[in-house]
Write an enzyme that holds these catalytic residues in place. Structure first.
Site, PDB file in Angstrom:
ATOM      1  N   LYS A   1     -13.259  -5.401   7.653  1.00 29.33           N
ATOM      2  CA  LYS A   1     -12.844  -6.184   6.492  1.00 29.33           C
ATOM      3  C   LYS A   1     -13.696  -7.424   6.262  1.00 29.33           C
ATOM      4  O   LYS A   1     -14.312  -7.951   7.180  1.00 29.33           O
ATOM      5  CB  LYS A   1     -11.378  -6.584   6.633  1.00 29.33           C
ATOM      6  CG  LYS A   1     -11.073  -7.328   7.921  1.00 29.33           C
ATOM      7  CD  LYS A   1      -9.621  -7.754   7.979  1.00 29.33           C
ATOM      8  CE  LYS A   1      -9.399  -8.680   9.163  1.00 29.33           C
ATOM      9  NZ  LYS A   1      -8.181  -9.456   9.078  1.00 29.33           N
TER      10      LYS A   1
ATOM     11  N   HIS B   1      -5.621  -1.439  -4.986  1.00 29.40           N
ATOM     12  CA  HIS B   1      -6.179  -0.379  -4.164  1.00 29.40           C
ATOM     13  C   HIS B   1      -7.186   0.373  -4.993  1.00 29.40           C
ATOM     14  O   HIS B   1      -6.915   0.710  -6.135  1.00 29.40           O
ATOM     15  CB  HIS B   1      -5.057   0.531  -3.649  1.00 29.40           C
ATOM     16  CG  HIS B   1      -4.070  -0.222  -2.823  1.00 29.40           C
ATOM     17  ND1 HIS B   1      -2.850  -0.619  -3.308  1.00 29.40           N
ATOM     18  CD2 HIS B   1      -4.168  -0.724  -1.562  1.00 29.40           C
ATOM     19  CE1 HIS B   1      -2.224  -1.318  -2.367  1.00 29.40           C
ATOM     20  NE2 HIS B   1      -3.000  -1.406  -1.315  1.00 29.40           N
TER      21      HIS B   1
ATOM     22  N   GLN C   1       1.418 -10.865  -3.315  1.00 25.34           N
ATOM     23  CA  GLN C   1       0.010 -10.515  -3.157  1.00 25.34           C
ATOM     24  C   GLN C   1      -0.543 -10.033  -4.486  1.00 25.34           C
ATOM     25  O   GLN C   1       0.101  -9.245  -5.168  1.00 25.34           O
ATOM     26  CB  GLN C   1      -0.146  -9.395  -2.130  1.00 25.34           C
ATOM     27  CG  GLN C   1       0.120  -9.851  -0.717  1.00 25.34           C
ATOM     28  CD  GLN C   1      -0.135  -8.735   0.278  1.00 25.34           C
ATOM     29  OE1 GLN C   1       0.355  -7.624   0.104  1.00 25.34           O
ATOM     30  NE2 GLN C   1      -0.900  -9.018   1.316  1.00 25.34           N
TER      31      GLN C   1
ATOM     32  N   ARG D   1       7.882 -10.622   4.963  1.00 27.15           N
ATOM     33  CA  ARG D   1       7.528 -10.402   6.370  1.00 27.15           C
ATOM     34  C   ARG D   1       8.274 -11.423   7.218  1.00 27.15           C
ATOM     35  O   ARG D   1       8.255 -12.606   6.913  1.00 27.15           O
ATOM     36  CB  ARG D   1       6.019 -10.605   6.586  1.00 27.15           C
ATOM     37  CG  ARG D   1       5.181  -9.639   5.787  1.00 27.15           C
ATOM     38  CD  ARG D   1       3.707  -9.872   6.039  1.00 27.15           C
ATOM     39  NE  ARG D   1       2.924  -9.015   5.153  1.00 27.15           N
ATOM     40  CZ  ARG D   1       1.597  -9.052   5.052  1.00 27.15           C
ATOM     41  NH1 ARG D   1       0.905  -9.905   5.796  1.00 27.15           N
ATOM     42  NH2 ARG D   1       0.972  -8.252   4.229  1.00 27.15           N
TER      43      ARG D   1
ATOM     44  N   HIS E   1      -8.520  -1.715   0.158  1.00 23.70           N
ATOM     45  CA  HIS E   1      -7.333  -2.521  -0.047  1.00 23.70           C
ATOM     46  C   HIS E   1      -7.863  -3.934  -0.227  1.00 23.70           C
ATOM     47  O   HIS E   1      -8.609  -4.413   0.607  1.00 23.70           O
ATOM     48  CB  HIS E   1      -6.493  -2.393   1.229  1.00 23.70           C
ATOM     49  CG  HIS E   1      -5.319  -3.280   1.283  1.00 23.70           C
ATOM     50  ND1 HIS E   1      -4.049  -2.814   1.183  1.00 23.70           N
ATOM     51  CD2 HIS E   1      -5.225  -4.617   1.428  1.00 23.70           C
ATOM     52  CE1 HIS E   1      -3.205  -3.838   1.273  1.00 23.70           C
ATOM     53  NE2 HIS E   1      -3.896  -4.937   1.409  1.00 23.70           N
TER      54      HIS E   1
ATOM     55  N   ASP F   1      -2.519  -7.721  -5.186  1.00 26.77           N
ATOM     56  CA  ASP F   1      -3.057  -6.581  -4.462  1.00 26.77           C
ATOM     57  C   ASP F   1      -3.784  -5.629  -5.401  1.00 26.77           C
ATOM     58  O   ASP F   1      -3.534  -5.634  -6.593  1.00 26.77           O
ATOM     59  CB  ASP F   1      -1.874  -5.833  -3.844  1.00 26.77           C
ATOM     60  CG  ASP F   1      -2.181  -5.341  -2.462  1.00 26.77           C
ATOM     61  OD1 ASP F   1      -3.371  -5.152  -2.172  1.00 26.77           O
ATOM     62  OD2 ASP F   1      -1.232  -5.155  -1.681  1.00 26.77           O
TER      63      ASP F   1
ATOM     64  N   CYS G   1       0.787  -1.235   0.000  1.00 24.63           N
ATOM     65  CA  CYS G   1       0.000   0.000   0.000  1.00 24.63           C
ATOM     66  C   CYS G   1       0.818   1.282   0.000  1.00 24.63           C
ATOM     67  O   CYS G   1       0.536   2.164  -0.822  1.00 24.63           O
ATOM     68  CB  CYS G   1      -1.044   0.018   1.091  1.00 24.63           C
ATOM     69  SG  CYS G   1      -0.823  -1.162   2.398  1.00 24.63           S
TER      70      CYS G   1
END
Length: 641
Positions: A463, A384, A380, A362, A509, A382, A333
RNA sequence: GCUGCCGUGGCUCAGUAGGUAGAGCGACGCACUCGUAAUGCGUAGGUCAACGGUUCGAUUCCGUUCGGUAGCUCCA
């Protein structure tokens, strides 16, 4: 007299205060022997519960989910009873039923080992044989605490102290064993005859790592030994589907001691991943997404602005470059936000759907790592979405639909969870209310079934999570949709509204696969490595009968190459039976056997992995059949038992 | 990270009650030229996870570390 309505809508009359077991007996003695509990007016009750009012009743058998629950809950008491007999100093914590059996957390000096299981099992069987009645009784709070103090059960005392003031405090007694418990329970210890303790593990008291670690013993019970054997067999079968085992066998990926949690993907694994991503890009393009890429490493200032430097530091890999701190991104992000902030935006740009297939790192706890399901470097899918408040609901619906479509191509069923405002949260409650109701409305309008996890949302927003199930029933969060109020504020994102004023955009997200690695792991387990043709790393294997036909086989391969079908050639000097066996174990969807007949007729002898020999066909014909399967992304993976 | 268990050739596993290890598959070589789930013979391959201790001697016993694993915690 009271009136009870049966599931077939017939109504029977009984004495006021009759116990459920006697109601079952009034139907038949045989029926009374197999029932384990009942649902009375929507509430699960034990067979010895008294029934005092009119209502509806439905009896539960072991086969019912609630029935199993009662059965296993009583089993956990029997296990605790057995352990107390063997180790009287054992302190009991909690012992619930779970989806596949039960456990009990205990605290004692002695460290249990696998070899103790037999002893405990034998003791449990003894208790079952005794057929002790489970009697329920209640005590006022003070007495209940005193009672447990006398019994030297400090964990139970703590549990009672934390119960609400007006809570009914009940106990269940079987022989000389008494346990604090809300119930319900079986009427007797006689039913769980087939007993197996499964494993032992540490578990923190009340789930907090600050507390003492207790010994948790997992077990499962059945009415009959045969059912237990079947269960054990089923579990063994399930373990054969483990993606870590299949990944190795099928040359998809591997793990190295040199990089714990960092998977290596082999050519075949990469084929599957690439195919997945091709599909993903196709879908996202259709759904109006654009794609960006952002750097893997960004400086400390950015991570301070996003809050990660303070809130996520122990999970980040950091590095010093030219005497400046940098971090390898644990999330996409902040980088994505820099892309947004790179330009001025108008309300007319919204909704702006910006995707990024981003590799994140991570530092997960070593004990949490698990094959591809939990790694330290993952990708990911991902995206946005920046939008106006009034666009939230439709955007959420769009994402839910996209994820549903994506998963359904693989034939996956999933469960959805909605997590709401936690105790520690950022922003205004009214924003949270809008956000939560938007998420709920989107799910409700789409008739998606979900469970609510009250207070389990992220601190920056509520979420929706999508969970998939692995081979032994563990669920893994894959897709997620999160409303984020924090980042736009921290980065002071803006757009120009119709009024000419600056406003702050709303941000979603979201991921669909979640992590490509995790999704791949689920994929392997669901298909037991036998991917549908469109995903299979090798779609066709050409098998010449002897090396006299290698030239022709080469020609066949070339034709398939030209059709964009992934094909491999096995020209080794082996018998055809051997080559087929190997291709079959590699789970290749199609095998083309070529020998003298095929050369003459300019054909191939087709063998499909599940149907077997399909006879000879023109290369072009079978090629087109396969091509159709690929283009339609047909789920032609072999049916599972 | 915590608790329990585990770590032997590329893979799957046997073995050593302390005297430096063995099988099958795989790889490689040779022969066979084969019709729908394993052709035969031969060859190579292991400082028994790493380090330290006990011992005349350790892969085996003890300790530490690393890695894996079942859970807990955390999470995509």
């Amino acid at each position: 007299m009271i009136k009870l309505t049966m599931p077939d809508n017939s109504v029977r009359e009984y004495e006021d205060g009759i116990v459920a077991l006697d109601v079952a007996k009034s139907i038949s003695d045989g029926f009374a022997r197999i029932v384990v509990g009942a649902i009375y007016n929507g509430e699960t009750i034990g067979l010895l519960n008294e029934i005092k009012n009119d209502g509806s009743i439905k009896f539960l058998k072991f086969e019912d989910k609630e029935g199993k629950h009662i059965f296993w809950h009583t089993s956990s008491h029997i296990m605790a009873h057995a352990i107390k007999k063997l180790w009287p100093d054992a302190k009991l914590a909690i012992g619930p039923a779970i989806d596949n059996g039960f456990y009990y957390d205990i605290d004692m000096e002695y460290r249990l080992v696998q070899e103790d299981f037999e002893k405990i099992e034998a003791e449990m069987k003894k208790i079952a044989k005794e057929g002790l009645t489970l009697e329920r009784f209640e005590l006022p709070r003070d007495e209940a605490i005193k009672f447990m103090e006398e019994k030297q059960e400090p964990y139970k005392v703590e549990l009672i102290q934390d119960l609400p003031e007006d809570a009914v405090i009940s106990f269940y007694k079987q022989g000389d064993f008494i346990d604090l418990c809300a119930g319900p329970h079986l009427e007797s210890t006689k039913k769980p005859k087939a007993v197996k303790l499964l494993s032992i593990a540490g578990a923190y008291w009340r789930g907090s790592e600050k507390n003492k670690m207790l010994q948790r013993i997992y077990g499962i019970t059945f009415e009959k030994a045969k059912d237990l054997e079947e269960y054990i067999k089923l579990m063994e079968e399930a373990k054969k589907r483990d993606h870590r085992k299949l990944g190795k066998e099928l040359d998809l990926f591997f793990m190295s001691d040199e990089g714990p949690g960092f998977p290596f993907f082999l050519p075949k694994g990469v084929e599957v991943k690439n195919e997945l991503m091709r599909f993903w890009r196709e879908m996202h393009k259709k759904a109006g997404y654009v794609e960006i890429e952002t750097p893997l490493i960004l400086n400390r200032h950015l991570w301070e602005t996003s809050g990660h430097w303070f809130n996520y530091k122990e999970n980040m890999y950091t590095v010093e470059i030219d005497e400046q701190d940098f971090a390898i991104k644990p999330m996409n992000c902040p980088g994505g936000i820099l892309v947004y902030a790179n330009k001025m935006h108008s309300y007319k740009d919204f909704p702006m759907r910006v995707a990024e297939v981003g590799r994140v790192h991570r530092h997960e706890l070593s004990g949490a790592l698990h094959g591809l399901m939990r790694v330290r470097a993952f990708t990911q899918d991902d995206a946005h979405i920046y939008m106006l408040p009034e666009q939230i609901k439709d955007e959420i619906k769009g994402v839910v639909k996209l994820i549903d479509e994506l998963y359904s191509v693989f034939g996956f069923s999933y469960n959805v969870e909605l997590s709401t405002r936690p105790e520690k949260f950022m922003g205004e409650i009214k924003d949270w209310d809008v956000a939560e109701s938007s998420l709920k409305a989107a799910l409700d309008e789409m008739e998606v079934k979900y469970v609510i996890n009250e207070g389990d949302g992220a601190f920056y927003g509520p979420k929706i999570d999508f969970h998939l199930t692995d081979c032994i029933g563990r669920t893994w969060q894959c897709g997620t949709i999160q409303l984020d109020y924090q980042m736009p504020q921290r980065f002071e994102l803006e757009y120009t509204g119709a009024d000419g004023q600056k406003h702050r955009p709303i941000m979603i997200h979201r991921t669909a696969f979640g992590s490509i690695e995790r999704f791949f792991g689920i994929l392997i387990e669901q298909f037991v490595g036998a991917f549908p043709t469109w995903l299979a790393p090798v779609q066709v294997k050409v098998l010449p009968i002897s090396d006299k036909f290698n030239d022709y086989a080469e020609q066949v391969k070339k034709e398939l190459d030209e059709m964009n079908i992934r094909v491999e050639l096995d020209t080794r000097a082996e018998k055809i039976g051997y080559k087929i066996r190997e291709a079959q174990m590699e789970k290749v969807p199609f095998m083309f056997v070529v020998g003298e007949k095929e050369v003459e007729g300019n054909t191939v002898s087709v063998r499909e992995r599940q149907q077997g020999d399909m006879g000879s066909m023109k290369i072009e014909d079978i090629g087109n059949i396969i091509l159709n399967k690929i283009l339609s992304r047909e789920n032609d993976s072999p049916q599972l038992i």
